[in-house]
Write a protein that holds these residues in place. Structure first.
Motif, mmCIF file in Angstrom:
data_model
loop_
_atom_site.group_PDB
_atom_site.id
_atom_site.type_symbol
_atom_site.label_atom_id
_atom_site.label_comp_id
_atom_site.label_asym_id
_atom_site.label_seq_id
_atom_site.Cartn_x
_atom_site.Cartn_y
_atom_site.Cartn_z
ATOM 1 N N PHE A 65 -36.480 22.844 -63.300
ATOM 2 C CA PHE A 65 -36.714 23.330 -61.938
ATOM 3 C C PHE A 65 -38.208 23.575 -61.792
ATOM 4 O O PHE A 65 -38.812 24.292 -62.593
ATOM 5 C CB PHE A 65 -35.934 24.617 -61.693
ATOM 6 C CG PHE A 65 -36.166 25.216 -60.327
ATOM 7 C CD1 PHE A 65 -35.935 24.474 -59.175
ATOM 8 C CD2 PHE A 65 -36.612 26.523 -60.201
ATOM 9 C CE1 PHE A 65 -36.145 25.020 -57.930
ATOM 10 C CE2 PHE A 65 -36.826 27.083 -58.955
ATOM 11 C CZ PHE A 65 -36.588 26.330 -57.806
ATOM 12 N N ILE A 66 -38.816 22.957 -60.780
ATOM 13 C CA ILE A 66 -40.264 23.039 -60.586
ATOM 14 C C ILE A 66 -40.575 23.622 -59.211
ATOM 15 O O ILE A 66 -40.028 23.170 -58.198
ATOM 16 C CB ILE A 66 -40.937 21.658 -60.715
ATOM 17 C CG1 ILE A 66 -40.647 21.044 -62.087
ATOM 18 C CG2 ILE A 66 -42.442 21.765 -60.498
ATOM 19 C CD1 ILE A 66 -41.214 19.647 -62.255
ATOM 20 N N PHE A 91 -40.196 22.395 -53.792
ATOM 21 C CA PHE A 91 -39.178 22.697 -54.795
ATOM 22 C C PHE A 91 -38.620 21.383 -55.321
ATOM 23 O O PHE A 91 -38.429 20.436 -54.550
ATOM 24 C CB PHE A 91 -38.032 23.521 -54.199
ATOM 25 C CG PHE A 91 -38.439 24.885 -53.720
ATOM 26 C CD1 PHE A 91 -38.538 25.943 -54.612
ATOM 27 C CD2 PHE A 91 -38.703 25.114 -52.389
ATOM 28 C CE1 PHE A 91 -38.900 27.204 -54.178
ATOM 29 C CE2 PHE A 91 -39.073 26.372 -51.937
ATOM 30 C CZ PHE A 91 -39.167 27.421 -52.834
ATOM 31 N N ALA A 92 -38.328 21.320 -56.607
ATOM 32 C CA ALA A 92 -37.803 20.071 -57.163
ATOM 33 C C ALA A 92 -36.898 20.349 -58.355
ATOM 34 O O ALA A 92 -37.071 21.331 -59.084
ATOM 35 C CB ALA A 92 -38.937 19.156 -57.594
ATOM 36 N N LEU A 93 -35.929 19.457 -58.533
ATOM 37 C CA LEU A 93 -35.084 19.424 -59.719
ATOM 38 C C LEU A 93 -35.282 18.073 -60.391
ATOM 39 O O LEU A 93 -35.253 17.031 -59.723
ATOM 40 C CB LEU A 93 -33.610 19.619 -59.357
ATOM 41 C CG LEU A 93 -33.187 21.026 -58.917
ATOM 42 C CD1 LEU A 93 -31.756 20.993 -58.384
ATOM 43 C CD2 LEU A 93 -33.297 22.014 -60.086
ATOM 44 N N GLU A 94 -35.470 18.096 -61.713
ATOM 45 C CA GLU A 94 -35.646 16.872 -62.471
ATOM 46 C C GLU A 94 -34.710 16.905 -63.673
ATOM 47 O O GLU A 94 -34.644 17.917 -64.382
ATOM 48 C CB GLU A 94 -37.103 16.720 -62.905
ATOM 49 C CG GLU A 94 -38.049 16.704 -61.708
ATOM 50 C CD GLU A 94 -39.502 16.492 -62.083
ATOM 51 O OE1 GLU A 94 -39.793 16.315 -63.290
ATOM 52 O OE2 GLU A 94 -40.347 16.505 -61.174
ATOM 53 N N TYR A 95 -34.011 15.798 -63.899
ATOM 54 C CA TYR A 95 -32.953 15.756 -64.907
ATOM 55 C C TYR A 95 -33.172 14.597 -65.871
ATOM 56 O O TYR A 95 -33.476 13.471 -65.451
ATOM 57 C CB TYR A 95 -31.592 15.607 -64.225
ATOM 58 C CG TYR A 95 -30.423 15.585 -65.174
ATOM 59 C CD1 TYR A 95 -30.016 16.742 -65.830
ATOM 60 C CD2 TYR A 95 -29.731 14.401 -65.430
ATOM 61 C CE1 TYR A 95 -28.940 16.728 -66.713
ATOM 62 C CE2 TYR A 95 -28.663 14.370 -66.307
ATOM 63 C CZ TYR A 95 -28.273 15.544 -66.944
ATOM 64 O OH TYR A 95 -27.214 15.520 -67.821
ATOM 65 N N GLY A 96 -33.014 14.880 -67.162
ATOM 66 C CA GLY A 96 -33.120 13.835 -68.169
ATOM 67 C C GLY A 96 -31.810 13.076 -68.285
ATOM 68 O O GLY A 96 -30.863 13.553 -68.918
ATOM 69 N N VAL A 97 -31.736 11.904 -67.664
ATOM 70 C CA VAL A 97 -30.532 11.065 -67.762
ATOM 71 C C VAL A 97 -30.360 10.603 -69.209
ATOM 72 O O VAL A 97 -29.255 10.612 -69.753
ATOM 73 C CB VAL A 97 -30.642 9.862 -66.804
ATOM 74 C CG1 VAL A 97 -29.387 9.004 -66.877
ATOM 75 C CG2 VAL A 97 -30.887 10.332 -65.374
ATOM 76 N N ILE A 285 -45.160 25.639 -61.574
ATOM 77 C CA ILE A 285 -44.442 26.395 -62.594
ATOM 78 C C ILE A 285 -43.079 25.745 -62.790
ATOM 79 O O ILE A 285 -42.395 25.400 -61.817
ATOM 80 C CB ILE A 285 -44.314 27.886 -62.231
ATOM 81 C CG1 ILE A 285 -43.633 28.654 -63.371
ATOM 82 C CG2 ILE A 285 -43.567 28.095 -60.911
ATOM 83 C CD1 ILE A 285 -43.705 30.158 -63.224
ATOM 84 N N SER A 286 -42.708 25.551 -64.038
ATOM 85 C CA SER A 286 -41.448 24.861 -64.327
ATOM 86 C C SER A 286 -40.632 25.666 -65.324
ATOM 87 O O SER A 286 -41.169 26.367 -66.192
ATOM 88 C CB SER A 286 -41.710 23.461 -64.881
ATOM 89 O OG SER A 286 -42.347 23.538 -66.143
ATOM 90 N N ARG A 287 -39.324 25.524 -65.201
ATOM 91 C CA ARG A 287 -38.394 26.156 -66.127
ATOM 92 C C ARG A 287 -37.361 25.117 -66.540
ATOM 93 O O ARG A 287 -36.739 24.465 -65.687
ATOM 94 C CB ARG A 287 -37.700 27.345 -65.477
ATOM 95 C CG ARG A 287 -36.586 27.972 -66.310
ATOM 96 C CD ARG A 287 -37.113 28.618 -67.568
ATOM 97 N NE ARG A 287 -36.045 29.199 -68.380
ATOM 98 C CZ ARG A 287 -36.231 29.795 -69.552
ATOM 99 N NH1 ARG A 287 -37.434 29.911 -70.035
ATOM 100 N NH2 ARG A 287 -35.206 30.267 -70.220
ATOM 101 N N THR A 288 -37.198 24.924 -67.837
ATOM 102 C CA THR A 288 -36.277 23.927 -68.368
ATOM 103 C C THR A 288 -34.988 24.588 -68.839
ATOM 104 O O THR A 288 -35.024 25.605 -69.538
ATOM 105 C CB THR A 288 -36.923 23.154 -69.523
ATOM 106 O OG1 THR A 288 -38.128 22.551 -69.060
ATOM 107 C CG2 THR A 288 -35.989 22.070 -70.035
ATOM 108 N N PHE A 289 -33.859 23.992 -68.449
ATOM 109 C CA PHE A 289 -32.545 24.490 -68.854
ATOM 110 C C PHE A 289 -31.894 23.461 -69.772
ATOM 111 O O PHE A 289 -31.911 22.280 -69.467
ATOM 112 C CB PHE A 289 -31.665 24.724 -67.641
ATOM 113 C CG PHE A 289 -32.259 25.707 -66.661
ATOM 114 C CD1 PHE A 289 -32.050 27.070 -66.805
ATOM 115 C CD2 PHE A 289 -33.018 25.255 -65.593
ATOM 116 C CE1 PHE A 289 -32.594 27.975 -65.904
ATOM 117 C CE2 PHE A 289 -33.567 26.139 -64.686
ATOM 118 C CZ PHE A 289 -33.347 27.520 -64.840
#
Length: 289
Positions: A65-66, A91-97, A285-289
């Motif tokens: 989440f960025i 706001f953005a969501l980025e996902y590792g496929v 700022i980014s947070r990785t889940f």
């Protein structure tokens, strides 16, 4: 199993026809070369150099989440609190496929723009016998501007509001302290303000990272556009910043002449003069889940 037997022989056999050096040489020959150990990692700390993308991807099944924020220009003076009264946010969501493929979706307050992208790690930089000098990633995005800034009698269609970006990201980590990236870029806009403005814009970006400590680095970024719009006084995008890693967060402090945060805007439609005081303070700022 062969490694275990050789180690036992090395420890318990004193009068063998093999010396210890002979046994160690055999053990080394039996050990396969690890290809993953030769891949160069952490060329950049995060998925962005500053405004633009780096070659870094999210790992398989990771969700990031960025929040990106840019304030107004500091030369607006005290009445606008040196730009802090104005803001643009994304706001953005980025996902590792997979480990090599990242998909992302974002929304910017500037021009109420929605964008999505795919980034694919095509070639890895490697060391050792099968070395390769650079890493190469492919990036493609599409964006739609939804702000109603047109004459009601001349409403844009959905297709007319679209723009596209294609990039080849070529980066090299020269040592533990310094990395550099070159980014050839192609931008297409379905609609332009006036007929003299180009629909197609070619540009090239340059970005670097200088590591100061385990968690802090200095970054810089510059995009040179070969085609310029006639309807605006376009300027090339320039940015300087600091990366700070704090646990699961990557925090970037940025000074840039661009108030926008997607490629179509900060490369092709930027009007800020960095050395004339059109400097926008901002952060990612980014947070990785």
């Amino acid at each position: 199993m062969k490694k275990i037997l050789l180690i036992i022989l090395l420890i318990f056999i004193n009068n063998s026809i093999f010396s210890q050096d002979d046994l160690l040489d055999i053990l080394e020959d039996e050990t396969p070369e690890s290809t993953t150990d030769n891949i160069v990692t952490s060329t950049f700390k995060g998925t962005r150099i500053l405004n633009g993308h780096s070659i870094e991807n999210r790992k398989d099944s990771e969700l990031e989440f960025i929040i990106s924020h840019r304030f107004g220009a500091i030369n607006l003076g005290f009445d606008e609190l040196f730009g802090l009264d104005q803001s643009n946010i994304r706001f953005a969501l980025e996902y590792g496929v997979t480990d090599n493929l990242t998909a992302g979706f974002g929304r910017s307050s500037f021009e109420k723009t929605y964008d999505s992208f795919l980034k694919y790690s095509w070639v890895k930089q490697r060391k050792g016998q099968k070395s390769f000098p650079v890493a190469i990633s492919l990036f493609g995005s599409i964006a739609v501007k939804t702000i109603k800034d047109y004459d009601p009698a001349d409403k844009r269609s959905f297709a007319e509001s679209l723009s596209y970006v294609g990039q080849v990201l070529v980066a090299r980590k020269f040592n533990e302290s310094f990395s550099f990236q070159i980014t050839p870029t192609y931008i297409h806009r379905n609609t332009v303000k006036i007929g003299a403005d180009p629909h197609d814009i070619f540009a090239v970006g340059f970005g670097g990272r200088l590591k100061l400590s385990k968690r802090v680095s200095l970054n810089s970024e510059y995009y040179y556009a070969f085609d310029e719009s006639e309807s605006i006084n376009a300027r090339n995008s320039l940015a300087f910043g600091v990366d700070i890693e704090t646990g699961g967060h990557i925090f970037q402090l940025i000074l840039s002449n661009a108030i926008t945060m997607i490629e179509k805007s900060f490369i092709a439609e930027n009007t800020g003069n960095f050395f004339g005081g059109d400097i926008h303070f901002g952060f990612n700022i980014s947070r990785t889940f």
